[in-house]
Design a protein around this motif. Sequence first.
Motif, PDB file in Angstrom:
ATOM      1  N   GLU A 153      -7.782 -37.044   7.833  1.00 54.83           N
ATOM      2  CA  GLU A 153      -6.591 -37.163   6.999  1.00 54.83           C
ATOM      3  C   GLU A 153      -6.344 -35.913   6.159  1.00 54.83           C
ATOM      4  OE1 GLU A 153      -3.334 -38.690   6.542  1.00 54.83           O
ATOM      5  OE2 GLU A 153      -4.684 -40.294   7.176  1.00 54.83           O
ATOM      6  N   ARG A 154      -7.380 -35.158   5.888  1.00 56.10           N
ATOM      7  CA  ARG A 154      -7.242 -33.949   5.067  1.00 56.10           C
ATOM      8  C   ARG A 154      -6.715 -32.757   5.869  1.00 56.10           C
ATOM      9  NH1 ARG A 154     -12.959 -35.174   3.141  1.00 56.10           N
ATOM     10  NH2 ARG A 154     -12.691 -36.579   1.362  1.00 56.10           N
ATOM     11  N   ALA A 155      -6.639 -32.878   7.196  1.00 58.29           N
ATOM     12  CA  ALA A 155      -6.190 -31.766   8.037  1.00 58.29           C
ATOM     13  C   ALA A 155      -4.667 -31.662   8.012  1.00 58.29           C
ATOM     14  CB  ALA A 155      -6.688 -31.951   9.461  1.00 58.29           C
ATOM     15  N   THR A 201     -19.680 -35.920   7.943  1.00 60.90           N
ATOM     16  CA  THR A 201     -18.955 -36.178   6.695  1.00 60.90           C
ATOM     17  C   THR A 201     -19.510 -35.359   5.539  1.00 60.90           C
ATOM     18  OG1 THR A 201     -20.347 -38.130   6.303  1.00 60.90           O
ATOM     19  CG2 THR A 201     -18.209 -38.490   7.367  1.00 60.90           C
ATOM     20  N   ASP A 259     -10.038 -31.313  11.963  1.00 63.07           N
ATOM     21  CA  ASP A 259      -8.677 -31.257  12.488  1.00 63.07           C
ATOM     22  C   ASP A 259      -8.488 -32.086  13.746  1.00 63.07           C
ATOM     23  OD1 ASP A 259      -7.236 -28.829  10.917  1.00 63.07           O
ATOM     24  OD2 ASP A 259      -9.374 -28.403  11.195  1.00 63.07           O
ATOM     25  N   SER A 289      -1.081 -43.239   7.745  1.00 66.85           N
ATOM     26  CA  SER A 289      -1.833 -42.036   8.066  1.00 66.85           C
ATOM     27  C   SER A 289      -0.968 -41.011   8.788  1.00 66.85           C
ATOM     28  CB  SER A 289      -3.037 -42.395   8.929  1.00 66.85           C
ATOM     29  OG  SER A 289      -3.717 -41.236   9.349  1.00 66.85           O
ATOM     30  N   GLU A 296     -11.198 -40.245   7.091  1.00 68.90           N
ATOM     31  CA  GLU A 296     -10.960 -39.556   5.820  1.00 68.90           C
ATOM     32  C   GLU A 296     -10.949 -38.044   6.008  1.00 68.90           C
ATOM     33  OE1 GLU A 296     -13.068 -39.212   1.408  1.00 68.90           O
ATOM     34  OE2 GLU A 296     -13.414 -41.000   2.649  1.00 68.90           O
ATOM     35  N   GLN A 297     -11.886 -37.526   6.808  1.00 74.08           N
ATOM     36  CA  GLN A 297     -11.938 -36.076   7.062  1.00 74.08           C
ATOM     37  C   GLN A 297     -10.708 -35.626   7.859  1.00 74.08           C
ATOM     38  OE1 GLN A 297     -14.701 -38.050   7.076  1.00 74.08           O
ATOM     39  NE2 GLN A 297     -15.389 -37.049   5.198  1.00 74.08           N
ATOM     40  N   PRO A 347     -15.726 -31.276   5.293  1.00 69.95           N
ATOM     41  CA  PRO A 347     -14.773 -32.086   4.526  1.00 69.95           C
ATOM     42  C   PRO A 347     -13.444 -32.274   5.236  1.00 69.95           C
ATOM     43  CG  PRO A 347     -15.058 -29.904   3.536  1.00 69.95           C
ATOM     44  CD  PRO A 347     -16.116 -30.044   4.580  1.00 69.95           C
ATOM     45  N   VAL A 348     -13.094 -31.333   6.113  1.00 69.09           N
ATOM     46  CA  VAL A 348     -11.856 -31.428   6.882  1.00 69.09           C
ATOM     47  C   VAL A 348     -12.187 -31.315   8.365  1.00 69.09           C
ATOM     48  CG1 VAL A 348      -9.593 -30.409   7.344  1.00 69.09           C
ATOM     49  CG2 VAL A 348     -10.525 -30.375   5.016  1.00 69.09           C
TER      50      VAL A 348
END
Length: 280
Positions: free
Chosen positions: A125-127, A75, A82, A183, A122-123, A79-80
């Motif tokens: 979700e950013r992908a 984490t 996939d 999500s 959370e990571q 940050p991302v």
Amino acid sequence: MKTVVITGGTDGIGRALALTHLERGDRVVALGRSADKGTGLLRAAARLDAADRLEFRRADLSLISENHRVLDRLTSAYPVIDTLILGARYYRSARAVTTEGFEASFALFYLSRYLLSHGLAEQLERAATPVVLDLSGPGGDLARIDWDDLQSARSYDPDAVMHQCGKLSDLLAVAFTRAHPDSRIRYLLLHPGLTATGFTGSYSAADAATVAGMRRRGQPVTTAVTRIMRHLDSPPAVPLSAYMQDTPVHVEGDPFDPIAAERLAAHTRDLLEGAGLVRP
């Protein structure tokens, strides 16, 4: 460039998936117990001129504390994320208990999947197209779960334990999608078919002979990886899907009962809290 995290990423199917993603130009974090296997994977990555895109993280994921340590690293550094591939498993002919007091197969096959999937949501979700892939055997009868003895303290049969852990993975997937209803993460349960993979474990003589026969009968790892990558490259648009090889498994009805999934999720939360192992 995608970032892919693979548990059991230094042996068998996991190792082959790691190298496949590196060949594609992705960044890979491979988690495994063996420093020697990790070194071997790093050497293979170097031969692909991809060592700078591989991180090997040595970890015993049957320990909750190790999962927390891995999550802290992931984490903070990525940050991302996939793709999260949950492939770690270890067959034990005899029952073993971790230093934290959990039956080892339950801890590795189920608890680590619980911690990493929720811990990296959370990571993911950013992908752009986030996927959680659980390499287990979806479907089957909920009666495989012994709710009164989830950690096989009264009776230990290694094959029954593996089957039960597979069912717990199914319910984990259901609970995950319900916990993250809005999500974009796609949770995929997949059994690629009998494969001549690593079969890591601690075997009795009889079980070792059975595994040797499975290796002889199993499809090549390359065949399994080709199938897995097809699913990863084109994940279904629905939040949860399951396949036995390429045959869809319906994720409605008793085998994926949401009431049973919430029962397991509540039990897991209580178990971790009771042991004082909830992540700060």
